[in-house]
Design an enzyme around this catalytic site. Structure first.
Site, PDB file in Angstrom:
ATOM      1  CE  LYS A 157      -2.006  -0.988   4.117  1.00 24.21           C
ATOM      2  NZ  LYS A 157      -1.485  -2.309   4.183  1.00 24.21           N
TER       3      LYS A 157
ATOM      4  NE  ARG B  35      -3.944  -1.242  10.389  1.00 23.65           N
ATOM      5  CZ  ARG B  35      -2.830  -0.617   9.879  1.00 23.65           C
ATOM      6  NH1 ARG B  35      -3.054   0.609   9.273  1.00 23.65           N
ATOM      7  NH2 ARG B  35      -1.801  -0.851  10.470  1.00 23.65           N
TER       8      ARG B  35
ATOM      9  NE  ARG C  29       7.839  -2.130   6.121  1.00 21.87           N
ATOM     10  CZ  ARG C  29       6.593  -2.076   6.065  1.00 21.87           C
ATOM     11  NH1 ARG C  29       5.798  -1.709   5.156  1.00 21.87           N
ATOM     12  NH2 ARG C  29       5.883  -2.175   7.314  1.00 21.87           N
TER      13      ARG C  29
ATOM     14  NE  ARG D 229       6.395  -0.179  10.004  1.00 27.43           N
ATOM     15  CZ  ARG D 229       5.286  -0.300   9.450  1.00 27.43           C
ATOM     16  NH1 ARG D 229       4.989   0.372   8.421  1.00 27.43           N
ATOM     17  NH2 ARG D 229       4.261  -0.656  10.210  1.00 27.43           N
TER      18      ARG D 229
ATOM     19  NE  ARG E 155       2.826  -4.579  11.490  1.00 26.31           N
ATOM     20  CZ  ARG E 155       4.031  -4.484  10.604  1.00 26.31           C
ATOM     21  NH1 ARG E 155       4.907  -4.946  10.789  1.00 26.31           N
ATOM     22  NH2 ARG E 155       3.796  -3.739   9.577  1.00 26.31           N
TER      23      ARG E 155
HETATM   24  P1  AMP Z   1       1.042   0.856   9.348  1.00 25.54           P
HETATM   25  O1  AMP Z   1       2.255   1.869   9.125  1.00 25.54           O
HETATM   26  O2  AMP Z   1      -0.121   1.322   8.601  1.00 25.54           O
HETATM   27  O3  AMP Z   1       1.445  -0.567   8.959  1.00 25.54           O
HETATM   28  O4  AMP Z   1       0.667   0.956  10.931  1.00 25.54           O
HETATM   29  C1  AMP Z   1       1.673   0.787  11.818  1.00 25.54           C
HETATM   30  C2  AMP Z   1       0.848   0.845  13.105  1.00 25.54           C
HETATM   31  O5  AMP Z   1       0.436   2.112  13.517  1.00 25.54           O
HETATM   32  C3  AMP Z   1      -0.217  -0.220  13.283  1.00 25.54           C
HETATM   33  O6  AMP Z   1      -0.022  -1.535  13.550  1.00 25.54           O
HETATM   34  C4  AMP Z   1      -0.909   0.459  14.377  1.00 25.54           C
HETATM   35  O7  AMP Z   1      -0.466   0.277  15.682  1.00 25.54           O
HETATM   36  C5  AMP Z   1      -0.985   1.884  14.114  1.00 25.54           C
HETATM   37  N1  AMP Z   1      -2.049   2.427  13.109  1.00 25.54           N
HETATM   38  C6  AMP Z   1      -1.901   2.851  12.017  1.00 25.54           C
HETATM   39  N2  AMP Z   1      -3.025   3.105  11.379  1.00 25.54           N
HETATM   40  C7  AMP Z   1      -3.876   2.990  12.205  1.00 25.54           C
HETATM   41  C8  AMP Z   1      -5.512   3.057  12.293  1.00 25.54           C
HETATM   42  N3  AMP Z   1      -6.221   3.414  11.413  1.00 25.54           N
HETATM   43  N4  AMP Z   1      -5.893   2.726  13.372  1.00 25.54           N
HETATM   44  C9  AMP Z   1      -5.271   2.187  14.420  1.00 25.54           C
HETATM   45  N5  AMP Z   1      -4.165   1.761  14.464  1.00 25.54           N
HETATM   46  C10 AMP Z   1      -3.431   2.246  13.516  1.00 25.54           C
END
Ligand code: AMP
Length: 222
Positions: free
Chosen positions: A13, A89, A128, A161, A172
């Protein structure tokens, strides 16, 4: 272009959103990127969300919804649209987003669902590396930087990360299946869901997206 990107972690994404931003100048709004910046700045919000993110859990809805609402009030959104990545989410976030978009008069064109096989996800996430400064995504073997550990574009340091380790990736994925995957029904019933094969290279996915948008415009004009 007004779209949300859906799909498991590692579906591609963020990488797709960066290509779209560069080529089509559509604003990329990633809640994950924003939250990681808040953690790096050690802001009040950053301190609140760090433990959830380190564990691979979702941060509370009210915090991310407030963030998104603020981002979507940017005037650039009116002229250029938006590409949301990592939000919504869960179904509650999707419903709330629907109301926010209705209020600002910028309803969604599509929800792009990027599928990906577990083997591909694990390979992508474990290798990554991300640029600390501009957020460009690399991979140790699939998309290596020209000079190891250094961003090709801005010369800043690449990092891994904190949640890209095996245990947190597993958590996750559980959260994805439990909370995020069921949300697809919300977009399916509105006939907004379009499915893409996230196992493909991102450039190929981008080509498919351009074709789809082109077809859609043709339909609009006739
Ligand atoms: P991502 O970078 O999208 O993989 O997000 C990394 C982490 O950020 C996730 O595992 C959540 O802990 C938090 N996070 C990101 N977007 C959301 C969301 N829309 N709702 C809740 N937690 C989020």
């Amino acid at each position: 272009m007004k779209i949300v990107l859906l799909g498991p972690p590692g579906a591609g994404k963020g990488t797709l959103a960066k290509i779209v931003k560069d080529q089509l100048k559509v604003p990329h709004i990633s809640t994950g990127d924003i939250l990681r910046e808040e953690i790096a700045r050690q802001s009040g919000l950053g301190l609140k969300v760090k433990s959830y993110m380190d564990k691979g859990e979702l941060v509370p809805d009210d915090l991310v919804i407030a963030l998104i609402e603020k981002k979507l009030s940017d005037p650039a959104i009116k002229s250029k649209g938006y590409m949301l990545d990592g939000f919504p989410r869960n179904t509650h976030q999707a419903q709330t987003l629907g109301k926010i978009l209705e209020n600002i008069g910028q309803p969604l064109d599509f929800a792009l669902y990027m599928t990906a096989s577990l083997a591909v996800i694990l390979r992508r996430l474990s290798g990554r590396r991300v640029c600390k400064q501009c957020g460009t995504v690399y991979h140790l073997t699939n998309r290596p930087a020209k000079q190891e550990g250094v961003c090709d574009l801005c010369g800043a340091v690449l990092y891994q990360r904190a949640d890209d380790n095996e245990e947190t990736i597993r958590k996750r994925m559980d959260v994805y299946w439990e909370s995020t995957r069921p949300m697809l029904d919300y977009y399916q019933t509105q006939d907004k869901l379009r499915t893409f094969d996230g196992d493909l290279e991102t450039e190929e996915v981008f080509e498919i997206l351009l074709k789809m948008l082109h077809e859609d415009t043709k339909v609009d004009h006739h």
